[in-house]
Design a protein around this motif. Sequence first.
Motif, PDB file in Angstrom:
ATOM      1  N   THR A  33     -50.759   4.205 -16.169  1.00 27.59           N
ATOM      2  CA  THR A  33     -51.463   4.335 -17.451  1.00 27.59           C
ATOM      3  C   THR A  33     -50.713   3.334 -18.346  1.00 27.59           C
ATOM      4  O   THR A  33     -49.448   3.295 -18.169  1.00 27.59           O
ATOM      5  CB  THR A  33     -51.566   5.669 -18.057  1.00 27.59           C
ATOM      6  OG1 THR A  33     -51.640   5.622 -19.167  1.00 27.59           O
ATOM      7  CG2 THR A  33     -50.226   6.354 -17.974  1.00 27.59           C
ATOM      8  N   PRO A  34     -51.321   2.776 -19.485  1.00 24.11           N
ATOM      9  CA  PRO A  34     -50.681   1.937 -20.429  1.00 24.11           C
ATOM     10  C   PRO A  34     -50.190   3.180 -21.325  1.00 24.11           C
ATOM     11  O   PRO A  34     -49.024   2.553 -22.126  1.00 24.11           O
ATOM     12  CB  PRO A  34     -51.534   1.070 -21.038  1.00 24.11           C
ATOM     13  CG  PRO A  34     -52.848   1.685 -20.467  1.00 24.11           C
ATOM     14  CD  PRO A  34     -52.698   2.833 -19.453  1.00 24.11           C
ATOM     15  N   GLY A  35     -50.369   4.287 -21.293  1.00 25.67           N
ATOM     16  CA  GLY A  35     -49.900   5.186 -22.541  1.00 25.67           C
ATOM     17  C   GLY A  35     -48.474   5.753 -22.173  1.00 25.67           C
ATOM     18  O   GLY A  35     -48.430   6.630 -20.998  1.00 25.67           O
ATOM     19  N   HIS A  36     -47.662   5.609 -22.897  1.00 26.11           N
ATOM     20  CA  HIS A  36     -46.179   5.943 -22.265  1.00 26.11           C
ATOM     21  C   HIS A  36     -46.129   7.532 -22.392  1.00 26.11           C
ATOM     22  O   HIS A  36     -44.999   7.819 -21.546  1.00 26.11           O
ATOM     23  CB  HIS A  36     -45.434   5.566 -23.776  1.00 26.11           C
ATOM     24  CG  HIS A  36     -43.766   5.860 -23.355  1.00 26.11           C
ATOM     25  ND1 HIS A  36     -43.185   4.895 -22.574  1.00 26.11           N
ATOM     26  CD2 HIS A  36     -43.058   6.846 -23.842  1.00 26.11           C
ATOM     27  CE1 HIS A  36     -41.857   5.384 -22.539  1.00 26.11           C
ATOM     28  NE2 HIS A  36     -41.596   6.376 -23.188  1.00 26.11           N
ATOM     29  N   THR A  37     -46.981   8.342 -23.033  1.00 31.06           N
ATOM     30  CA  THR A  37     -46.422   9.795 -23.029  1.00 31.06           C
ATOM     31  C   THR A  37     -47.622  10.387 -22.255  1.00 31.06           C
ATOM     32  O   THR A  37     -47.592  11.744 -22.080  1.00 31.06           O
ATOM     33  CB  THR A  37     -46.380  10.408 -24.543  1.00 31.06           C
ATOM     34  OG1 THR A  37     -47.878   9.784 -25.099  1.00 31.06           O
ATOM     35  CG2 THR A  37     -45.340   9.844 -25.153  1.00 31.06           C
TER      36      THR A  37
ATOM     37  N   CYS B 196     -39.543   0.499 -23.415  1.00 36.26           N
ATOM     38  CA  CYS B 196     -39.951   0.765 -21.990  1.00 36.26           C
ATOM     39  C   CYS B 196     -40.708  -0.215 -21.204  1.00 36.26           C
ATOM     40  O   CYS B 196     -41.497  -0.674 -21.483  1.00 36.26           O
ATOM     41  CB  CYS B 196     -40.971   2.064 -22.076  1.00 36.26           C
ATOM     42  SG  CYS B 196     -41.997   2.391 -20.651  1.00 36.26           S
TER      43      CYS B 196
ATOM     44  N   PRO C 277     -50.882  -8.194 -21.006  1.00 35.86           N
ATOM     45  CA  PRO C 277     -51.320  -6.761 -21.431  1.00 35.86           C
ATOM     46  C   PRO C 277     -52.919  -6.665 -21.173  1.00 35.86           C
ATOM     47  O   PRO C 277     -53.441  -7.326 -20.441  1.00 35.86           O
ATOM     48  CB  PRO C 277     -51.151  -6.780 -22.878  1.00 35.86           C
ATOM     49  CG  PRO C 277     -50.222  -7.839 -23.182  1.00 35.86           C
ATOM     50  CD  PRO C 277     -50.664  -8.954 -22.176  1.00 35.86           C
TER      51      PRO C 277
ATOM     52  N   HIS D 256     -42.117   7.165 -18.235  1.00 37.21           N
ATOM     53  CA  HIS D 256     -43.720   6.496 -18.546  1.00 37.21           C
ATOM     54  C   HIS D 256     -44.253   6.693 -17.245  1.00 37.21           C
ATOM     55  O   HIS D 256     -43.803   6.402 -16.050  1.00 37.21           O
ATOM     56  CB  HIS D 256     -43.428   4.993 -18.732  1.00 37.21           C
ATOM     57  CG  HIS D 256     -45.068   4.464 -18.961  1.00 37.21           C
ATOM     58  ND1 HIS D 256     -44.976   3.782 -20.193  1.00 37.21           N
ATOM     59  CD2 HIS D 256     -45.897   4.544 -18.218  1.00 37.21           C
ATOM     60  CE1 HIS D 256     -46.187   3.089 -20.285  1.00 37.21           C
ATOM     61  NE2 HIS D 256     -47.137   3.744 -19.067  1.00 37.21           N
TER      62      HIS D 256
ATOM     63  N   GLN E 233     -44.646  -5.329 -22.706  1.00 37.87           N
ATOM     64  CA  GLN E 233     -43.301  -5.393 -22.101  1.00 37.87           C
ATOM     65  C   GLN E 233     -43.300  -5.878 -20.764  1.00 37.87           C
ATOM     66  O   GLN E 233     -42.373  -5.812 -19.930  1.00 37.87           O
ATOM     67  CB  GLN E 233     -42.575  -4.193 -22.429  1.00 37.87           C
ATOM     68  CG  GLN E 233     -42.566  -3.317 -23.475  1.00 37.87           C
ATOM     69  CD  GLN E 233     -41.945  -3.666 -24.715  1.00 37.87           C
ATOM     70  OE1 GLN E 233     -41.437  -4.905 -24.644  1.00 37.87           O
ATOM     71  NE2 GLN E 233     -41.940  -2.974 -26.013  1.00 37.87           N
ATOM     72  N   GLU E 234     -44.451  -6.588 -20.435  1.00 42.23           N
ATOM     73  CA  GLU E 234     -44.737  -6.968 -18.872  1.00 42.23           C
ATOM     74  C   GLU E 234     -43.512  -7.775 -18.335  1.00 42.23           C
ATOM     75  O   GLU E 234     -43.083  -7.979 -16.935  1.00 42.23           O
ATOM     76  CB  GLU E 234     -45.986  -7.588 -18.634  1.00 42.23           C
ATOM     77  CG  GLU E 234     -47.257  -6.717 -18.795  1.00 42.23           C
ATOM     78  CD  GLU E 234     -47.662  -6.445 -20.205  1.00 42.23           C
ATOM     79  OE1 GLU E 234     -47.008  -6.916 -20.871  1.00 42.23           O
ATOM     80  OE2 GLU E 234     -48.445  -5.616 -20.258  1.00 42.23           O
TER      81      GLU E 234
ATOM     82  N   CYS F 220     -44.524  -0.254 -20.509  1.00 42.93           N
ATOM     83  CA  CYS F 220     -45.596  -0.331 -21.593  1.00 42.93           C
ATOM     84  C   CYS F 220     -46.064  -1.746 -21.839  1.00 42.93           C
ATOM     85  O   CYS F 220     -45.456  -2.453 -21.641  1.00 42.93           O
ATOM     86  CB  CYS F 220     -44.759  -0.053 -23.031  1.00 42.93           C
ATOM     87  SG  CYS F 220     -44.725   1.925 -23.058  1.00 42.93           S
ATOM     88  N   PRO F 221     -47.512  -1.509 -22.145  1.00 42.79           N
ATOM     89  CA  PRO F 221     -48.090  -3.056 -22.477  1.00 42.79           C
ATOM     90  C   PRO F 221     -47.475  -3.849 -23.513  1.00 42.79           C
ATOM     91  O   PRO F 221     -46.854  -3.198 -24.655  1.00 42.79           O
ATOM     92  CB  PRO F 221     -49.507  -2.436 -22.988  1.00 42.79           C
ATOM     93  CG  PRO F 221     -49.730  -1.032 -22.636  1.00 42.79           C
ATOM     94  CD  PRO F 221     -48.289  -0.494 -22.529  1.00 42.79           C
TER      95      PRO F 221
END
Lengths: 334, 334
Positions: free
Chosen positions: B111-115, B41, B68, B165, B47-48, B44-45
Amino acid sequence: MPDLRRDPIVGRWVIISTERNGRPHEFVHLQPARPISTALCPFCPGQERLTPKEIMAYRPQPAEPNAPNWTIRVVPNKFPALHVEGDMGREGVGLYDRMNGVGAHEVIIETPGHTEGLADMPAKKIEDVLWAYRDRIIDLKKDLRLRYILIFKNHGAAAGATLEHSHSQLIALPIVPTSVINEIEGCRAHYEQKERCMYCDILRQDLSDGGRIVAENPEFVCVTPFAPRFPFEMWILPKRHAGYFEESQKTQFEFLAPILSDCLRRMDKVLARPAYNFILHSSPLHERTGDFYHWHLEIIPKLTQVAGFEWGTGFYINPVSPEESAKYLRDAEL
Amino acid sequence: MPDLRRDPIVGRWVIISTERNGRPHEFVHLQPARPISTALCPFCPGQERLTPKEIMAYRPQPAEPNAPNWTIRVVPNKFPALHVEGDMGREGVGLYDRMNGVGAHEVIIETPGHTEGLADMPAKKIEDVLWAYRDRIIDLKKDLRLRYILIFKNHGAAAGATLEHSHSQLIALPIVPTSVINEIEGCRAHYEQKERCMYCDILRQDLSDGGRIVAENPEFVCVTPFAPRFPFEMWILPKRHAGYFEESQKTQFEFLAPILSDCLRRMDKVLARPAYNFILHSSPLHERTGDFYHWHLEIIPKLTQVAGFEWGTGFYINPVSPEESAKYLRDAEL
């Protein structure tokens, strides 16, 4: 660089953003048209009892209503959005306006053949479908409560069809819908300024330019509009100015049927039989807008997902330029 | 009898046709929101590097850009519909108008949270998302080529999201889209006649009537509009007149975040976590429309298929009345 284009009639801007764009096959089968139900079809001959009583039918031999042996059959929608009976009940509710849903909602069953789509039919059969549209408009026009008649077709589940047997729908409304008003007002402003129909001007420019022409014959032309909302959107227009579809003469339907057939088959070829909608845009019933409004048929293959951006603004992002769409469609080998 | 209702702002009529209507669960999962991809993703943190370089980020501790440890991150859309660089290139092409697609297209990673969806977040985190919207609008407003900024969210594949995401989008346009113009012109006409804001009048009537109220707090109210295009459509409006979202004060975001959270959770409860869009409707950037236009947020769960009829006319058939939608949403146990 993406292109921002303005529809000259309603003033709607679209983004032509071709950077993510590939070739037509990449649009194919986002949501293909496919059989929806194999259950007993209410539109097949012999099942006439499954629909409400017919309003009109074309039969090669005289027969009782609701008997088989028809070629085209018009019935009320079983789940109508509007009802023919009742008074208008127009009222204000504080600052809001409402009225009763008086109108008509009919289904035009285009063929007795369960699997025969409009694009599969000989032009002569499509001509009869056009006559059925005309006959229903002329009949409903007598009801002075009705102000607008919309004829449209949803083909394929992705385009909103709930039955696969080929059919069109008619909705007669006690109001003129806002987007029709917007088109008419755009044309009225142009006419007041220039004494010319806006669509006639578009036709002159597009026929001379040639880059957005899909097909033409002596009476009709099919173009991709300059600022299309959707990839491969097509408009079929009469070449000679005409405000009312239902006032078309026999010879015009003889030319409209083959160009409609031709365009649907081109679309099927290029996009591998997509789901699609078409919508007849004609003048309101009892307003003299025929001098400056030009009836036409809009064909929209259902290829892209319309998302929040489009709903929020009426501003569309279209990944294919109309010049490119027209070229693919024009070059299709039928 | 179906009900025909007119939106008092843009004059759009809708059919409220409840005869085919069942209970909310019948609308559920026409196209549910669901994971789209389990691939790496880009939001996601860690993967910037997979996104274009960040425009802005909120970080609890100072850090390098594109590192991140952010809570909210704003990046250019990798496939932008509009480009920031370039001149406007406004030109006429015969009777047509076009210009270059100059503008901005950004992604707000919420949000950093994928879900973690917006409805799952504590109100405080949603407040930060609202601040990010505000900060980006204020920054882009300095670019005088831009005339309108649209902020919207597509949640779920059926609503047009291509990544699961949680994120919103911002599109800054060199024109004001027609549907925004229509809303503004409707409000202007009302103001010229009555010296009052149309949305303020709506709020007064709806708060007194109560039947279309979903939720309220001291600063905001959520209503289902009188003439909604879609089932369970909701509008969140500030109670006190305000034309510009970005001029909201801190205390207002403190009340907006919890009501947005509340309404999304009510929608998730009644409709079993549907795909949805929301769209921020605020005043154009450099026109003084703030006296008579009232900013608001429109939330549209993606439940029904929009078919040919709607495209053809801008005239919608809605199978659920807004009073019924509001009751279900109001009565949801959170």
